[in-house]
Each structure stands twice: as C-alpha cells, then as structure tokens.
Enzyme design. Structure first.
Site, PDB file in Angstrom:
ATOM      1  N   TYR A  81     125.104  89.503  18.463  1.00  0.00           N
ATOM      2  CA  TYR A  81     125.930  89.727  19.641  1.00  0.00           C
ATOM      3  C   TYR A  81     125.107  89.792  20.926  1.00  0.00           C
ATOM      4  CZ  TYR A  81     129.425  90.864  16.142  1.00  0.00           C
ATOM      5  OH  TYR A  81     130.284  90.807  15.067  1.00  0.00           O
ATOM      6  N   HIS A  86     130.647  90.186  25.784  1.00  0.00           N
ATOM      7  CA  HIS A  86     131.069  91.535  25.419  1.00  0.00           C
ATOM      8  C   HIS A  86     129.931  92.547  25.500  1.00  0.00           C
ATOM      9  CE1 HIS A  86     134.774  93.275  24.413  1.00  0.00           C
ATOM     10  NE2 HIS A  86     134.671  93.378  23.110  1.00  0.00           N
ATOM     11  N   ASN A 133     134.813  98.854  19.312  1.00  0.00           N
ATOM     12  CA  ASN A 133     136.101  99.510  19.132  1.00  0.00           C
ATOM     13  C   ASN A 133     136.007 101.004  18.855  1.00  0.00           C
ATOM     14  OD1 ASN A 133     137.292  97.057  19.520  1.00  0.00           O
ATOM     15  ND2 ASN A 133     138.251  96.936  17.515  1.00  0.00           N
ATOM     16  N   ASN A 179     139.370  97.846  24.320  1.00  0.00           N
ATOM     17  CA  ASN A 179     139.429  98.817  23.232  1.00  0.00           C
ATOM     18  C   ASN A 179     138.230  99.757  23.178  1.00  0.00           C
ATOM     19  OD1 ASN A 179     141.946  98.051  22.413  1.00  0.00           O
ATOM     20  ND2 ASN A 179     141.241  96.756  20.743  1.00  0.00           N
TER      21      ASN A 179
END
Length: 262
Positions: A81, A86, A133, A179
C-alpha cells in the site's frame, strides 16, 4: 461489516516504558492520569552563576508551557500500500518526522509512534497499523491512555472530494464517508471536535470504481506535485502548533494558498 479485516476506508469520497531525554527538555510517559501528555518538564542547572539584579532586567519572561499534540496520519500497513492515494496520511506523517528530526520507530497502541518537538511544542506522531477501517482502535487507545484533549489531536487523511494535492484544515466535522475517520469518531464516543488536515486525491477518472482508485499508486508527476503539498502541510502544522488554528487555517485555506497549490 468487519472493519479490521479490510484496508479500504471509503466508497465515496513503542514501547514507551523507557524515558527519552532531550536536553534541556525531557519527558517521560508514566502510566498515570494527567492533563498534559506526556509529562514534559524544563530542567535548569545549578552550576550557572546567579543572575544579578541588572541582568534580571534582560532575562526573557517565563512562557507558559505548550500543551503537547498528537498528530495522526492515516493509511494502511504493508508495503503493497506504499505510495497509494489512501496512504497520503502516512506520507505526511513521515514528511513531518523527517523535517523535524523525529523517528517513528516505536510500536505501541497498535501504531508506529514517534515523539519529539516542533519548535518548543512536544508532539507525538502516530501511524495506526490496524488497517484504515479500524484506525480508531489505535487512536482511541492513545487519546484515552494519555488523556489528550481532542483539540490537541490532528488527524491527517486522504479526501476524494478535494482536488488532487490540495489541502484543507478544519477544526472539526464528520467522517464524510471516510471509514478511517468514521472509526476514530466511533472510538471517541461520537465526538467530532478534533482538527483534521485533509489532503485531496481527486476523483476517479472515467467510470473507475472509487475503491480501486484509492488503492491506486501515484505516478511520477503526481509524486512531484505532492512534494510541494507536503512542504505546505509541514508549514501548516508548524503554524498550527506555534501560532494557533486560525493562522494555520488562513495559511492553508485562503484563496491565495489554493492558487499557489494549483
């Protein structure tokens, strides 16, 4: 939906048991209740010569101690990631750490943590490792353990609704469909009264799904644009901590600032 199992956060859009000594300021992280975190104190030396009456007129006045800040960058752990949209919150936290000489290398409260100073303001930098999340698990634990006032908690995260590389500083607000922020607000018992620095990642091109878009890596040109954004973000954080929210918000949110980012 089980939050802890997914790295996605939006459809729309340390161990600190041992003391760290920084001369002449020092701080410890005792397991106790206090109004400031951590317990910063200013040490004076008894070996200095006494100040005479004349010299006392030149001595600077004693300033009240600054309240410490918790600065949280949101993202997803795991190398796959890295450099995705994000994870710009992680990247901003790393940029702040590098600029201020703070090492984010301790692990506690399900987060990578670093502590140090921005100017003379004590800070803790946090990168939750729970996946996006469930970011509130980490942030809520830190806030609760150290009794941090929410006005001293800055959360940095990605925003689909801002143009790419733009910044927006707000004193409070909802989760806006993010979220990671939803999780934090839930863990703070529904309180939304903490500042946040949003970093624009733009909207998905064409009919691309937003979920896939936020996990998409930046290209070379986008990385170059973000470098400037991170520089402005670092300056915004310095102003926030040293001069207050209003001055920082003016710096970040003014038309001039937005034009310079364009």
């Amino acid at each position: 939906m089980k939050l802890s199992s997914s790295p996605l956060s939006t459809i729309r859009f340390l161990n600190f048991n041992s003391p760290l000594i920084i001369s002449p300021l020092s701080f410890n992280f005792p397991k106790t209740t206090f109004t400031h975190f951590p317990n910063f104190s200013i040490h004076t030396t008894t070996s200095s010569p006494a100040i005479t009456a004349d010299e006392s007129q030149l001595a600077p006045p004693k300033l009240p101690p600054h309240l410490p800040w918790l600065i949280v960058g949101l993202g997803n752990p795991s190398k796959k990631y890295n450099a995705t949209r994000h994870n710009v919150g992680f990247e901003m936290a790393d940029a702040i750490a590098e600029s201020e000489g703070i090492s984010i290398n301790n692990v506690n409260f399900k987060a990578l943590l670093g502590r140090g100073f921005i100017g003379n303001v004590p800070v803790m930098l946090a990168k939750p490792q729970t996946f996006m999340n469930s970011s509130g698990e980490s942030v809520g634990s830190i806030v609760s353990y150290y009794k941090i006032p929410l006005k001293q908690v800055l959360v940095v995260y990605d925003d689909l609704d801002l143009p790419f590389a733009k910044l927006r500083l707000l004193p409070k607000g909802g989760h806006g469909g993010h979220n990671g922020m939803r999780s934090i607000i839930d863990r703070l018992k529904g309180s939304r009264d903490f500042p946040r620095l949003r970093i624009g990642i733009g909207r998905p091109p064409g009919k691309m799904d937003a979920v896939n878009f936020v996990l998409r890596p930046f290209n070379k040109q986008e990385h170059e644009e973000l470098e400037f954004t991170f520089e402005r973000g670092i300056e915004a954080v310095r102003i926030l901590l040293l001069e207050g929210f209003d001055k920082s918000a003016t710096f970040v949110n003014s038309t001039k600032a937005m034009e310079q980012l364009g």
